[in-house]
Design a protein around this motif. Structure first.
Motif, PDB file in Angstrom:
ATOM      1  N   LEU A   1       2.604 -13.987  -2.719  1.00 56.30           N
ATOM      2  CA  LEU A   1       3.003 -12.926  -3.642  1.00 56.30           C
ATOM      3  C   LEU A   1       3.923 -13.415  -4.749  1.00 56.30           C
ATOM      4  CD1 LEU A   1       3.731 -10.132  -1.002  1.00 56.30           C
ATOM      5  CD2 LEU A   1       1.635 -10.484  -2.318  1.00 56.30           C
ATOM      6  N   GLY A   2       4.374 -14.657  -4.672  1.00 54.15           N
ATOM      7  CA  GLY A   2       5.228 -15.204  -5.716  1.00 54.15           C
ATOM      8  C   GLY A   2       6.679 -15.330  -5.286  1.00 54.15           C
ATOM      9  N   SER A   3       7.406 -16.161  -5.996  1.00 58.20           N
ATOM     10  CA  SER A   3       8.784 -16.485  -5.620  1.00 58.20           C
ATOM     11  C   SER A   3       9.760 -15.342  -5.866  1.00 58.20           C
ATOM     12  CB  SER A   3       9.256 -17.725  -6.396  1.00 58.20           C
ATOM     13  OG  SER A   3       9.182 -17.496  -7.798  1.00 58.20           O
ATOM     14  N   TYR A   4       9.371 -14.333  -6.647  1.00 61.19           N
ATOM     15  CA  TYR A   4      10.264 -13.216  -6.930  1.00 61.19           C
ATOM     16  C   TYR A   4      10.228 -12.146  -5.842  1.00 61.19           C
ATOM     17  CZ  TYR A   4      10.386 -15.171 -11.666  1.00 61.19           C
ATOM     18  OH  TYR A   4      10.548 -16.014 -12.754  1.00 61.19           O
ATOM     19  N   VAL A   5       9.328 -12.291  -4.880  1.00 54.90           N
ATOM     20  CA  VAL A   5       9.139 -11.264  -3.851  1.00 54.90           C
ATOM     21  C   VAL A   5       9.732 -11.733  -2.530  1.00 54.90           C
ATOM     22  CG1 VAL A   5       7.419  -9.944  -2.548  1.00 54.90           C
ATOM     23  CG2 VAL A   5       7.042 -10.428  -4.975  1.00 54.90           C
ATOM     24  N   ASN A   6      10.377 -10.817  -1.821  1.00 55.68           N
ATOM     25  CA  ASN A   6      10.917 -11.117  -0.490  1.00 55.68           C
ATOM     26  C   ASN A   6      10.754  -9.876   0.383  1.00 55.68           C
ATOM     27  OD1 ASN A   6      12.191 -12.291   1.699  1.00 55.68           O
ATOM     28  ND2 ASN A   6      14.245 -11.867   0.941  1.00 55.68           N
ATOM     29  N   LEU A   7       9.611  -9.779   1.058  1.00 57.62           N
ATOM     30  CA  LEU A   7       9.336  -8.631   1.920  1.00 57.62           C
ATOM     31  C   LEU A   7       9.996  -8.817   3.283  1.00 57.62           C
ATOM     32  CD1 LEU A   7       5.572  -7.836   1.209  1.00 57.62           C
ATOM     33  CD2 LEU A   7       7.593  -6.694   0.295  1.00 57.62           C
ATOM     34  N   LYS A   8      10.523  -7.742   3.814  1.00 54.07           N
ATOM     35  CA  LYS A   8      11.162  -7.755   5.127  1.00 54.07           C
ATOM     36  C   LYS A   8      10.292  -7.098   6.195  1.00 54.07           C
ATOM     37  CE  LYS A   8      15.034  -9.542   3.590  1.00 54.07           C
ATOM     38  NZ  LYS A   8      15.451 -10.917   3.955  1.00 54.07           N
ATOM     39  N   GLU A   9       9.493  -6.133   5.788  1.00 53.86           N
ATOM     40  CA  GLU A   9       8.703  -5.379   6.761  1.00 53.86           C
ATOM     41  C   GLU A   9       7.431  -4.854   6.107  1.00 53.86           C
ATOM     42  OE1 GLU A   9       9.140  -1.332   9.536  1.00 53.86           O
ATOM     43  OE2 GLU A   9      10.893  -2.236   8.604  1.00 53.86           O
ATOM     44  N   LEU A  10       6.337  -4.918   6.841  1.00 55.97           N
ATOM     45  CA  LEU A  10       5.060  -4.368   6.398  1.00 55.97           C
ATOM     46  C   LEU A  10       4.399  -3.690   7.585  1.00 55.97           C
ATOM     47  CD1 LEU A  10       2.933  -4.304   4.004  1.00 55.97           C
ATOM     48  CD2 LEU A  10       1.842  -6.214   5.196  1.00 55.97           C
ATOM     49  N   THR A  11       4.142  -2.399   7.461  1.00 51.19           N
ATOM     50  CA  THR A  11       3.603  -1.627   8.580  1.00 51.19           C
ATOM     51  C   THR A  11       2.337  -0.906   8.157  1.00 51.19           C
ATOM     52  OG1 THR A  11       5.852  -1.258   9.390  1.00 51.19           O
ATOM     53  CG2 THR A  11       4.122   0.119  10.314  1.00 51.19           C
ATOM     54  N   LEU A  12       1.267  -1.120   8.911  1.00 52.10           N
ATOM     55  CA  LEU A  12       0.023  -0.387   8.703  1.00 52.10           C
ATOM     56  C   LEU A  12      -0.048   0.751   9.711  1.00 52.10           C
ATOM     57  CD1 LEU A  12      -0.607  -3.083   7.195  1.00 52.10           C
ATOM     58  CD2 LEU A  12      -2.992  -2.755   7.870  1.00 52.10           C
ATOM     59  N   GLN A  13       0.059   1.960   9.206  1.00 53.80           N
ATOM     60  CA  GLN A  13      -0.039   3.149  10.030  1.00 53.80           C
ATOM     61  C   GLN A  13      -1.364   3.827   9.759  1.00 53.80           C
ATOM     62  OE1 GLN A  13       3.425   5.290   8.703  1.00 53.80           O
ATOM     63  NE2 GLN A  13       4.868   3.897   9.695  1.00 53.80           N
ATOM     64  N   SER A  14      -1.641   4.892  10.456  1.00 55.64           N
ATOM     65  CA  SER A  14      -2.876   5.619  10.216  1.00 55.64           C
ATOM     66  C   SER A  14      -2.829   6.286   8.848  1.00 55.64           C
ATOM     67  CB  SER A  14      -3.077   6.680  11.300  1.00 55.64           C
ATOM     68  OG  SER A  14      -4.293   7.368  11.094  1.00 55.64           O
ATOM     69  N   GLY A  15      -3.610   5.771   7.913  1.00 51.91           N
ATOM     70  CA  GLY A  15      -3.703   6.379   6.589  1.00 51.91           C
ATOM     71  C   GLY A  15      -2.691   5.907   5.574  1.00 51.91           C
ATOM     72  N   GLN A  16      -1.786   4.973   5.921  1.00 57.88           N
ATOM     73  CA  GLN A  16      -0.826   4.535   4.931  1.00 57.88           C
ATOM     74  C   GLN A  16      -0.218   3.180   5.286  1.00 57.88           C
ATOM     75  OE1 GLN A  16       2.277   7.523   4.752  1.00 57.88           O
ATOM     76  NE2 GLN A  16       3.396   6.643   6.456  1.00 57.88           N
ATOM     77  N   ILE A  17       0.313   2.526   4.255  1.00 53.60           N
ATOM     78  CA  ILE A  17       1.032   1.265   4.394  1.00 53.60           C
ATOM     79  C   ILE A  17       2.456   1.481   3.907  1.00 53.60           C
ATOM     80  CG2 ILE A  17       1.194  -1.141   3.654  1.00 53.60           C
ATOM     81  CD1 ILE A  17      -1.802  -1.131   3.196  1.00 53.60           C
ATOM     82  N   VAL A  18       3.424   1.041   4.690  1.00 51.51           N
ATOM     83  CA  VAL A  18       4.830   1.117   4.306  1.00 51.51           C
ATOM     84  C   VAL A  18       5.377  -0.305   4.223  1.00 51.51           C
ATOM     85  CG1 VAL A  18       7.126   1.987   4.895  1.00 51.51           C
ATOM     86  CG2 VAL A  18       5.093   3.366   5.444  1.00 51.51           C
ATOM     87  N   CYS A  19       5.976  -0.646   3.094  1.00 50.62           N
ATOM     88  CA  CYS A  19       6.562  -1.977   2.959  1.00 50.62           C
ATOM     89  C   CYS A  19       8.012  -1.857   2.500  1.00 50.62           C
ATOM     90  CB  CYS A  19       5.760  -2.855   1.997  1.00 50.62           C
ATOM     91  SG  CYS A  19       5.471  -2.147   0.380  1.00 50.62           S
ATOM     92  N   ARG A  20       8.852  -2.747   3.039  1.00 48.26           N
ATOM     93  CA  ARG A  20      10.273  -2.788   2.693  1.00 48.26           C
ATOM     94  C   ARG A  20      10.646  -4.226   2.342  1.00 48.26           C
ATOM     95  NH1 ARG A  20       9.791   0.332   7.321  1.00 48.26           N
ATOM     96  NH2 ARG A  20      10.334   2.536   7.057  1.00 48.26           N
ATOM     97  N   GLY A  21      11.480  -4.354   1.348  1.00 48.42           N
ATOM     98  CA  GLY A  21      11.893  -5.689   0.948  1.00 48.42           C
ATOM     99  C   GLY A  21      12.584  -5.657  -0.392  1.00 48.42           C
ATOM    100  N   SER A  22      12.533  -6.786  -1.094  1.00 44.55           N
ATOM    101  CA  SER A  22      13.192  -6.887  -2.392  1.00 44.55           C
ATOM    102  C   SER A  22      12.343  -7.687  -3.365  1.00 44.55           C
ATOM    103  CB  SER A  22      14.576  -7.537  -2.243  1.00 44.55           C
ATOM    104  OG  SER A  22      14.459  -8.858  -1.759  1.00 44.55           O
ATOM    105  N   ILE A  23      12.668  -7.510  -4.641  1.00 44.77           N
ATOM    106  CA  ILE A  23      11.958  -8.225  -5.705  1.00 44.77           C
ATOM    107  C   ILE A  23      12.942  -8.474  -6.836  1.00 44.77           C
ATOM    108  CG2 ILE A  23      11.150  -6.091  -6.798  1.00 44.77           C
ATOM    109  CD1 ILE A  23       8.596  -7.604  -7.561  1.00 44.77           C
ATOM    110  N   THR A  24      12.787  -9.596  -7.505  1.00 50.59           N
ATOM    111  CA  THR A  24      13.611  -9.895  -8.660  1.00 50.59           C
ATOM    112  C   THR A  24      12.883  -9.436  -9.926  1.00 50.59           C
ATOM    113  OG1 THR A  24      14.594 -11.820  -7.580  1.00 50.59           O
ATOM    114  CG2 THR A  24      14.789 -11.689  -9.963  1.00 50.59           C
ATOM    115  N   VAL A  25      13.519  -8.526 -10.659  1.00 48.92           N
ATOM    116  CA  VAL A  25      12.938  -7.991 -11.893  1.00 48.92           C
ATOM    117  C   VAL A  25      13.453  -8.820 -13.060  1.00 48.92           C
ATOM    118  CG1 VAL A  25      12.701  -5.974 -13.388  1.00 48.92           C
ATOM    119  CG2 VAL A  25      12.813  -5.692 -10.900  1.00 48.92           C
ATOM    120  N   MET A  26      12.541  -9.353 -13.859  1.00 47.61           N
ATOM    121  CA  MET A  26      12.920 -10.188 -14.989  1.00 47.61           C
ATOM    122  C   MET A  26      13.006  -9.358 -16.265  1.00 47.61           C
ATOM    123  SD  MET A  26      13.178 -12.942 -13.317  1.00 47.61           S
ATOM    124  CE  MET A  26      13.508 -14.086 -14.667  1.00 47.61           C
ATOM    125  N   PRO A  27      13.880  -9.769 -17.189  1.00 48.38           N
ATOM    126  CA  PRO A  27      14.004  -9.036 -18.470  1.00 48.38           C
ATOM    127  C   PRO A  27      12.681  -9.035 -19.238  1.00 48.38           C
ATOM    128  CG  PRO A  27      15.824 -10.576 -18.185  1.00 48.38           C
ATOM    129  CD  PRO A  27      14.844 -10.874 -17.100  1.00 48.38           C
TER     130      PRO A  27
END
Length: 237
Positions: A211-237
């Protein structure tokens, strides 16, 4: 110090946030997305920091968001260390991000969001490229694919599309698990491919997606009918 002066300072700070900074930030965030049904921006900063353009903490809550053709049911983000051109914005210029900013939070993608996102070139092209990497020796999946459906089950993704050539249309079905390999990598596990509904399933090798060096996901969950992801990303100017 005169208590009236303190109260006037607080009033001035509130006026600065409510009349200048909050609308400018709202417009800035709104300009980054194509659609949003509800958007709320909250600011935590002192008056001195605000005047210098520094915002230590920024919270964003949004529903039904479309970003670059990708649909999200809900997004909750918190940014830290935001540096802006606030003085120029107070003179009528658009608010701009001056330095990279770390943003952490949670995003929810429902089946209806992913299926709506299939209309975007970003997702459909990425899926077609992904399939070519999963099955590099399978000539049956070469060509333009019209992706039609994504289904989400606990720990399982199912994707369907139509491979169109000059003579006929072939249905393609790909199913796999999806999990985090690292903060910046997703791993497709036990992928299987079916060419037309009458054929047998072909077992493919696991495949990592960077996903690239700016992304740092902590959690990814596949539930019935949806995906929930938690983490951080570096936003560039």
């Amino acid at each position: 110090m005169n208590p009236n002066n303190l109260e006037q300072d607080k009033t001035a700070k509130h006026r600065l946030i409510s009349k200048v900074l909050s609308p400018a930030l709202w417009l800035f965030v709104r300009s980054q997305v194509e659609q949003v049904s509800h958007l709320e921006v909250q600011i935590a900063s002192s008056d001195r920091q605000i005047l210098s353009g520094s915002i230590p903490r920024l919270s964003i809550f949004a529903d039904r968001v479309v970003y670059k053709g990708l649909h999200f049911a809900k997004i909750c983000l918190m940014g830290e260390g935001m540096q802006t051109n606030l003085r120029q914005a107070m003179r009528g210029q658009p608010l701009q991000l001056l330095e990279p900013m770390d943003v952490s939070g949670e995003a929810t993608l429902q089946e209806m969001d992913l299926n709506a996102s299939l209309k975007s070139d970003l997702l459909s092209s990425a899926l077609t490229e992904l399939l070519s990497k999963l099955a590099p020796n399978n000539n049956a999946v070469r060509g333009q694919i019209d992706w039609t459906k994504i289904a989400i089950a606990p720990e399982l993704l199912l994707l369907q599309g139509n491979l169109v050539n000059s003579s006929h249309t072939t249905t393609i079905t790909l199913k796999c698990g999806l999990q985090l390999s690292s903060g910046r990598e997703l791993l497709l596990t036990q992928p299987q491919l079916q060419i037309s509904s009458n054929s047998l399933w072909e077992q493919l090798e696991d495949h990592a997606i960077d996903l690239g060096s700016y992304v740092n996901l902590k959690e990814l969950t596949l539930q019935s009918g949806q995906i929930v992801c938690r983490g951080s990303i570096t936003v560039m100017p």
